[in-house]
Motif scaffolding. Structure first.
Motif, PDB file in Angstrom:
ATOM      1  N   UNK A 186       0.690  -0.863   0.340  1.00 55.12           N
ATOM      2  CA  UNK A 186       0.678   0.020  -0.307  1.00 55.12           C
ATOM      3  C   UNK A 186       0.453   1.120   0.250  1.00 55.12           C
ATOM      4  N   UNK A 187       2.601   1.229   0.429  1.00 51.26           N
ATOM      5  CA  UNK A 187       2.880   2.372   0.056  1.00 51.26           C
ATOM      6  C   UNK A 187       3.045   2.793  -1.121  1.00 51.26           C
ATOM      7  N   UNK A 188       3.993   4.195  -1.500  1.00 51.42           N
ATOM      8  CA  UNK A 188       4.796   4.162  -2.344  1.00 51.42           C
ATOM      9  C   UNK A 188       6.394   4.525  -2.299  1.00 51.42           C
TER      10      UNK A 188
END
Ligand SMILES: O=P(O)(O)OC[C@@]1(O)O[C@H](CO)[C@@H](O)[C@@H]1O
Length: 326
Positions: A24-26
């Protein structure tokens, strides 16, 4: 000579992730490069890199970038022209060596291409080992490998056949009673085959239980000659009808685990080609697997990086198995 069939080859693209990967992160990444992969391609490359004759048979469109990546490779390549572009598989590598793999399904092969691939394999009639390796492209009949084995057995009764696949295609081989000399599952693939995928970690951490499970497979399925079971950092177990052994290697600095299983299978085959007994084949398998994890992406070790003398092998006392009912 060793002939491998890779029905679902891949361009392996390695991306170095900045920081830790977070669902879910970048994150940023650096693209490290592309390699021609697929399990049978990797095995043929390792065998060729050990100075032995190997051919990799695979489908690919005539101008696919995959074929350019194979130029100058250590083995012969027999590419059967197909219309399905070679898939791109991603390897996300984190600094600590954690590897996350995103594999594409691969496009279904035409029946004519499938036939041409099997015909190409049958023409390699001086192969001492035939290796069927990797997943099947999406939409393939899960029994495709089992059908190929039946054709090989009819045409070349003396050939030794090794299979490295998982899931339904592996189940079709083993439960369907195909006659194969070696299968090379990892603990998770073996657990799935035995009907309880949750047991994979338990098997990986308990070589005696793993050997018992492998031995049980041999007892239940007459068609199987041997099981080379890879256990990640725990080495490997080799169960044959004459005995079972465990091989372990001192810890190494892990860069990428991709291709470690293919390297282990290659080590076994290279040792078999040299006429070494089963226990030493296991040592070579473990040594090749250990060398592979120190290399980036799906890079396959050349023989000069491999030290079977560092592998400790021990005989496993596998409990006798009750004959299955019926
Ligand atoms: O989808 P499959 O065939 O099971 O696995 C394909 C693959 O992960 O296997 C090799 C490493 O073992 C890589 O070269 C390739 O990307």
């Amino acid at each position: 000579m060793i002939a491998t069939l890779t029905l679902n080859p891949s361009i392996d693209r390695e991306l170095a992730v900045q920081g830790e990967l977070e669902r879910g992160g970048v994150r940023g990444y650096r693209r490290l490069g592309d390699q021609a992969g697929g399990k049978g391609v990797n095995v043929a490359r390792a065998v060729g890199g050990a100075g032995l004759d190997a051919v990799a048979i695979l489908p690919a469109p005539p101008h696919d970038p995959f074929l350019q990546l194979l130029e100058g490779a250590s083995m012969r390549v027999h590419a059967v022209p197909s219309s399905a572009p070679v898939r791109i598989n991603l390897t996300l590598t984190e600094r600590d060596g954690t590897t996350t793999k995103l594999n594409a399904a691969g496009e279904r092969l035409d029946l004519a291409v499938e036939q041409a691939l099997v015909d190409a394999l049958l023409r390699e009639d001086d192969a001492s080992w035939i290796v069927l390796a990797g997943s099947l492209p999406a939409g393939s009949d899960p029994a495709l490998y089992a059908r190929i084995v039946a054709r090989l057995r009819a045409a070349a009764p003396g050939a030794r056949i090794a299979v490295d696949t998982a899931g339904e295609p592996l189940a079709a081989i083993v439960l369907g009673g195909s006659r194969v000399d070696l299968i090379k599952p990892n603990a998770h693939e073996l657990a799935e085959l035995l009907g309880d995928a949750r047991e994979g970690d338990a098997l990986e951490n308990d070589p005696d239980a793993a050997a018992g499970a492998a031995r049980q497979l041999l007892d239940d399925h007459d068609g199987l000659g041997a099981v080379l079971l890879t256990l990640g950092g725990g080495g490997a177990v080799l169960a044959t009808r004459d005995g079972s052994w465990r091989g372990s290697h001192p810890p190494v600095a892990v860069r990428s685990t991709v291709g470690a299983g293919d390297s282990a299978l290659s080590g076994y085959l290279i040792a078999a080609e040299r006429g070494l007994p089963e226990r030493e084949r296991l040592a070579w398998a473990v040594a090749y697997g250990a060398a592979a994890v120190t290399l980036p992406g799906s890079e396959i070790p050349t023989i000069d990086r491999v030290t079977p003398a560092r592998v400790t092998t021990s005989t496993l006392a596998v409990p006798a198995v009750e004959p299955s009912e019926g």
